[in-house]
Design a protein around this motif. Structure first.
Motif, PDB file in Angstrom:
ATOM      1  N   THR A  64       0.814  -1.227   0.000  1.00 36.83           N
ATOM      2  CA  THR A  64       0.000   0.000   0.000  1.00 36.83           C
ATOM      3  C   THR A  64       0.846   1.274   0.000  1.00 36.83           C
ATOM      4  OG1 THR A  64      -0.133  -0.108   2.410  1.00 36.83           O
ATOM      5  CG2 THR A  64      -1.936  -1.132   1.170  1.00 36.83           C
ATOM      6  N   CYS A  65       2.148   1.145  -0.070  1.00 38.10           N
ATOM      7  CA  CYS A  65       3.065   2.284  -0.002  1.00 38.10           C
ATOM      8  C   CYS A  65       3.238   2.908  -1.392  1.00 38.10           C
ATOM      9  CB  CYS A  65       4.409   1.788   0.546  1.00 38.10           C
ATOM     10  SG  CYS A  65       5.820   2.855   0.248  1.00 38.10           S
ATOM     11  N   PRO A  66       2.868   4.189  -1.563  1.00 39.84           N
ATOM     12  CA  PRO A  66       3.013   4.829  -2.881  1.00 39.84           C
ATOM     13  C   PRO A  66       4.463   4.857  -3.385  1.00 39.84           C
ATOM     14  CG  PRO A  66       1.641   6.177  -1.442  1.00 39.84           C
ATOM     15  CD  PRO A  66       2.212   5.064  -0.601  1.00 39.84           C
ATOM     16  N   HIS A  67       5.429   5.059  -2.478  1.00 36.90           N
ATOM     17  CA  HIS A  67       6.843   5.057  -2.889  1.00 36.90           C
ATOM     18  C   HIS A  67       7.256   3.673  -3.397  1.00 36.90           C
ATOM     19  CE1 HIS A  67       7.350   9.070  -1.314  1.00 36.90           C
ATOM     20  NE2 HIS A  67       6.902   8.670  -0.139  1.00 36.90           N
ATOM     21  N   CYS A  68       6.757   2.639  -2.734  1.00 33.80           N
ATOM     22  CA  CYS A  68       7.062   1.263  -3.151  1.00 33.80           C
ATOM     23  C   CYS A  68       6.435   0.978  -4.508  1.00 33.80           C
ATOM     24  CB  CYS A  68       6.534   0.269  -2.122  1.00 33.80           C
ATOM     25  SG  CYS A  68       7.247   0.465  -0.471  1.00 33.80           S
ATOM     26  N   GLN A  69       5.203   1.430  -4.694  1.00 34.13           N
ATOM     27  CA  GLN A  69       4.511   1.206  -5.962  1.00 34.13           C
ATOM     28  C   GLN A  69       5.253   1.885  -7.112  1.00 34.13           C
ATOM     29  OE1 GLN A  69       0.697   2.750  -4.802  1.00 34.13           O
ATOM     30  NE2 GLN A  69       0.158   0.904  -3.649  1.00 34.13           N
ATOM     31  N   LYS A  70       5.718   3.107  -6.876  1.00 30.55           N
ATOM     32  CA  LYS A  70       6.464   3.840  -7.899  1.00 30.55           C
ATOM     33  C   LYS A  70       7.784   3.129  -8.208  1.00 30.55           C
ATOM     34  CE  LYS A  70       8.170   8.447  -8.978  1.00 30.55           C
ATOM     35  NZ  LYS A  70       8.218   9.842  -8.560  1.00 30.55           N
ATOM     36  N   THR A  71       8.468   2.674  -7.175  1.00 31.94           N
ATOM     37  CA  THR A  71       9.738   1.967  -7.355  1.00 31.94           C
ATOM     38  C   THR A  71       9.527   0.674  -8.129  1.00 31.94           C
ATOM     39  OG1 THR A  71      10.614   2.955  -5.337  1.00 31.94           O
ATOM     40  CG2 THR A  71      11.711   0.964  -6.132  1.00 31.94           C
ATOM     41  N   VAL A  72       8.452  -0.040  -7.833  1.00 31.86           N
ATOM     42  CA  VAL A  72       8.145  -1.270  -8.568  1.00 31.86           C
ATOM     43  C   VAL A  72       7.929  -0.953 -10.052  1.00 31.86           C
ATOM     44  CG1 VAL A  72       6.345  -3.036  -8.887  1.00 31.86           C
ATOM     45  CG2 VAL A  72       7.328  -2.648  -6.627  1.00 31.86           C
ATOM     46  N   GLY A  73       7.320   0.189 -10.339  1.00 28.66           N
ATOM     47  CA  GLY A  73       7.151   0.597 -11.734  1.00 28.66           C
ATOM     48  C   GLY A  73       8.484   0.788 -12.438  1.00 28.66           C
ATOM     49  N   PHE A  74       9.417   1.474 -11.771  1.00 30.69           N
ATOM     50  CA  PHE A  74      10.766   1.651 -12.347  1.00 30.69           C
ATOM     51  C   PHE A  74      11.431   0.296 -12.565  1.00 30.69           C
ATOM     52  CE2 PHE A  74      11.154   5.939  -9.957  1.00 30.69           C
ATOM     53  CZ  PHE A  74      10.593   6.624 -11.022  1.00 30.69           C
ATOM     54  N   LEU A  75      11.376  -0.544 -11.528  1.00 29.65           N
ATOM     55  CA  LEU A  75      12.038  -1.848 -11.597  1.00 29.65           C
ATOM     56  C   LEU A  75      11.419  -2.740 -12.674  1.00 29.65           C
ATOM     57  CD1 LEU A  75      12.556  -2.523  -7.786  1.00 29.65           C
ATOM     58  CD2 LEU A  75      14.343  -2.018  -9.480  1.00 29.65           C
ATOM     59  N   SER A  76      10.126  -2.626 -12.874  1.00 25.19           N
ATOM     60  CA  SER A  76       9.449  -3.422 -13.895  1.00 25.19           C
ATOM     61  C   SER A  76       9.975  -3.069 -15.284  1.00 25.19           C
ATOM     62  CB  SER A  76       7.938  -3.212 -13.810  1.00 25.19           C
ATOM     63  OG  SER A  76       7.262  -4.156 -14.603  1.00 25.19           O
ATOM     64  N   GLY A  77      10.107  -1.777 -15.544  1.00 23.25           N
ATOM     65  CA  GLY A  77      10.665  -1.343 -16.825  1.00 23.25           C
ATOM     66  C   GLY A  77      12.091  -1.813 -17.009  1.00 23.25           C
ATOM     67  N   MET A  78      12.870  -1.766 -15.940  1.00 20.40           N
ATOM     68  CA  MET A  78      14.273  -2.189 -16.023  1.00 20.40           C
ATOM     69  C   MET A  78      14.391  -3.699 -16.184  1.00 20.40           C
ATOM     70  SD  MET A  78      16.031   0.453 -13.390  1.00 20.40           S
ATOM     71  CE  MET A  78      15.393   2.122 -13.373  1.00 20.40           C
ATOM     72  N   GLN A  79      13.457  -4.452 -15.589  1.00 26.54           N
ATOM     73  CA  GLN A  79      13.467  -5.906 -15.783  1.00 26.54           C
ATOM     74  C   GLN A  79      13.267  -6.228 -17.261  1.00 26.54           C
ATOM     75  OE1 GLN A  79      13.995  -8.693 -13.651  1.00 26.54           O
ATOM     76  NE2 GLN A  79      14.056  -9.637 -15.659  1.00 26.54           N
ATOM     77  N   LYS A  80      12.339  -5.527 -17.890  1.00 26.00           N
ATOM     78  CA  LYS A  80      12.084  -5.753 -19.324  1.00 26.00           C
ATOM     79  C   LYS A  80      13.304  -5.358 -20.160  1.00 26.00           C
ATOM     80  CE  LYS A  80       7.128  -4.941 -18.878  1.00 26.00           C
ATOM     81  NZ  LYS A  80       6.062  -3.948 -19.088  1.00 26.00           N
ATOM     82  N   GLU A  81      13.924  -4.245 -19.798  1.00 23.09           N
ATOM     83  CA  GLU A  81      15.057  -3.734 -20.566  1.00 23.09           C
ATOM     84  C   GLU A  81      16.332  -4.555 -20.357  1.00 23.09           C
ATOM     85  OE1 GLU A  81      17.658   0.415 -20.943  1.00 23.09           O
ATOM     86  OE2 GLU A  81      15.772   0.419 -19.805  1.00 23.09           O
ATOM     87  N   TYR A  82      16.643  -4.867 -19.106  1.00 23.11           N
ATOM     88  CA  TYR A  82      17.923  -5.502 -18.783  1.00 23.11           C
ATOM     89  C   TYR A  82      17.840  -7.003 -18.527  1.00 23.11           C
ATOM     90  CZ  TYR A  82      19.593  -0.716 -18.163  1.00 23.11           C
ATOM     91  OH  TYR A  82      19.932   0.605 -18.353  1.00 23.11           O
ATOM     92  N   GLY A  83      16.637  -7.557 -18.470  1.00 22.59           N
ATOM     93  CA  GLY A  83      16.492  -8.998 -18.254  1.00 22.59           C
ATOM     94  C   GLY A  83      17.311  -9.830 -19.223  1.00 22.59           C
ATOM     95  N   PRO A  84      17.274  -9.503 -20.534  1.00 31.02           N
ATOM     96  CA  PRO A  84      18.074 -10.279 -21.489  1.00 31.02           C
ATOM     97  C   PRO A  84      19.585 -10.192 -21.241  1.00 31.02           C
ATOM     98  CG  PRO A  84      16.363  -9.034 -22.642  1.00 31.02           C
ATOM     99  CD  PRO A  84      16.372  -8.560 -21.213  1.00 31.02           C
ATOM    100  N   GLN A  85      20.019  -9.179 -20.489  1.00 33.15           N
ATOM    101  CA  GLN A  85      21.447  -9.026 -20.184  1.00 33.15           C
ATOM    102  C   GLN A  85      21.831  -9.695 -18.864  1.00 33.15           C
ATOM    103  OE1 GLN A  85      22.836  -4.922 -20.648  1.00 33.15           O
ATOM    104  NE2 GLN A  85      21.013  -4.533 -21.888  1.00 33.15           N
ATOM    105  N   GLY A  86      20.841 -10.283 -18.175  1.00 33.92           N
ATOM    106  CA  GLY A  86      21.163 -10.994 -16.938  1.00 33.92           C
ATOM    107  C   GLY A  86      20.637 -10.361 -15.672  1.00 33.92           C
ATOM    108  N   LEU A  87      19.625  -9.497 -15.759  1.00 29.58           N
ATOM    109  CA  LEU A  87      19.028  -8.900 -14.560  1.00 29.58           C
ATOM    110  C   LEU A  87      17.820  -9.718 -14.125  1.00 29.58           C
ATOM    111  CD1 LEU A  87      18.680  -6.552 -12.476  1.00 29.58           C
ATOM    112  CD2 LEU A  87      17.150  -5.499 -14.154  1.00 29.58           C
ATOM    113  N   GLN A  88      17.685  -9.909 -12.825  1.00 27.65           N
ATOM    114  CA  GLN A  88      16.471 -10.497 -12.275  1.00 27.65           C
ATOM    115  C   GLN A  88      16.037  -9.678 -11.066  1.00 27.65           C
ATOM    116  OE1 GLN A  88      14.367 -13.134 -13.407  1.00 27.65           O
ATOM    117  NE2 GLN A  88      13.159 -11.923 -11.973  1.00 27.65           N
ATOM    118  N   VAL A  89      14.857  -9.103 -11.152  1.00 29.60           N
ATOM    119  CA  VAL A  89      14.269  -8.365 -10.038  1.00 29.60           C
ATOM    120  C   VAL A  89      13.299  -9.289  -9.328  1.00 29.60           C
ATOM    121  CG1 VAL A  89      12.890  -6.355  -9.367  1.00 29.60           C
ATOM    122  CG2 VAL A  89      14.480  -6.179 -11.298  1.00 29.60           C
TER     123      VAL A  89
END
Length: 194
Positions: A60-85
């Protein structure tokens, strides 16, 4: 005139509190297990060889929700390079709240749950101090915690730089694991007899 003894004692308490809140970094990551709503569990050890970002959140934390949004985009972008969130909800009703959180925010990575005390132990966070959320842990390909940041750290609180800070940390760890292309030694030309 100020009481110097009292001032020294207060300074010592403040210093001790600061030192007590500092986690050892770098350090090997314990094989932390995150419960999933499917009844299964994810172990961090299954991601060894990848750069891993572990986010401890409150659903329920807005800061956490926003951070998850950033991390979700980065998972899509960097996942093929070896990132796992991976994220773990540590709210009191995290297990119950995770399915709705996943439906609402559609993270591109697994989200599970843990007891707050499990997260505190993993983070080396003293139970006597308030834990600001989210908490981000950056783990290198060898399974070492290289950085961790609390929700009250400038790394996270400077909203204009939060996404950049996370991206920079991920990119630095991804670059470390890249091996340089192997150079084939040219065959030495035979020397001519003079």
């Amino acid at each position: 005139m100020p009481n110097l003894g009292l001032l020294r004692a207060l300074a010592g308490v403040c210093l001790a509190a600061t030192m007590a809140g500092a986690a050892d970094v770098p350090r090997p990551t314990p094989d932390f297990e995150i419960g999933m709503n499917t009844g299964d569990a994810i172990k961090l050890s299954q991601y060894k060889g990848k750069v891993c970002v572990l986010a401890f959140i409150l659903t329920t934390c807005p800061h956490c929700q926003k951070t998850v949004g950033f991390l979700s985009g980065m998972q899509k972008e960097y996942g093929p390079q070896g990132l796992q969130v991976v994220a773990s909800a540590v709210d009191d009703m995290g297990k119950m709240n995770v399915p709705d959180f996943i439906t609402r925010f559609q993270p591109a990575f697994p989200v599970g749950f843990n007891a707050l005390s499990d997260a505190q132990g993993y983070l080396q966070h003293p139970v006597m101090f308030r834990m600001f959320m989210p908490q981000l842990v950056f783990i290198d390909r060898k399974g070492n915690i290289r950085a961790q940041y609390a929700g009250d750290d400038k790394f996270i609180t400077e909203e204009a730089n939060q996404e950049k800070n996370i991206r920079d940390q991920i990119e630095a760890l991804l670059k470390e694991g890249k091996s340089a292309p192997k150079k084939h030694a040219a065959a030495a030309a035979p020397k001519k007899a003079s």
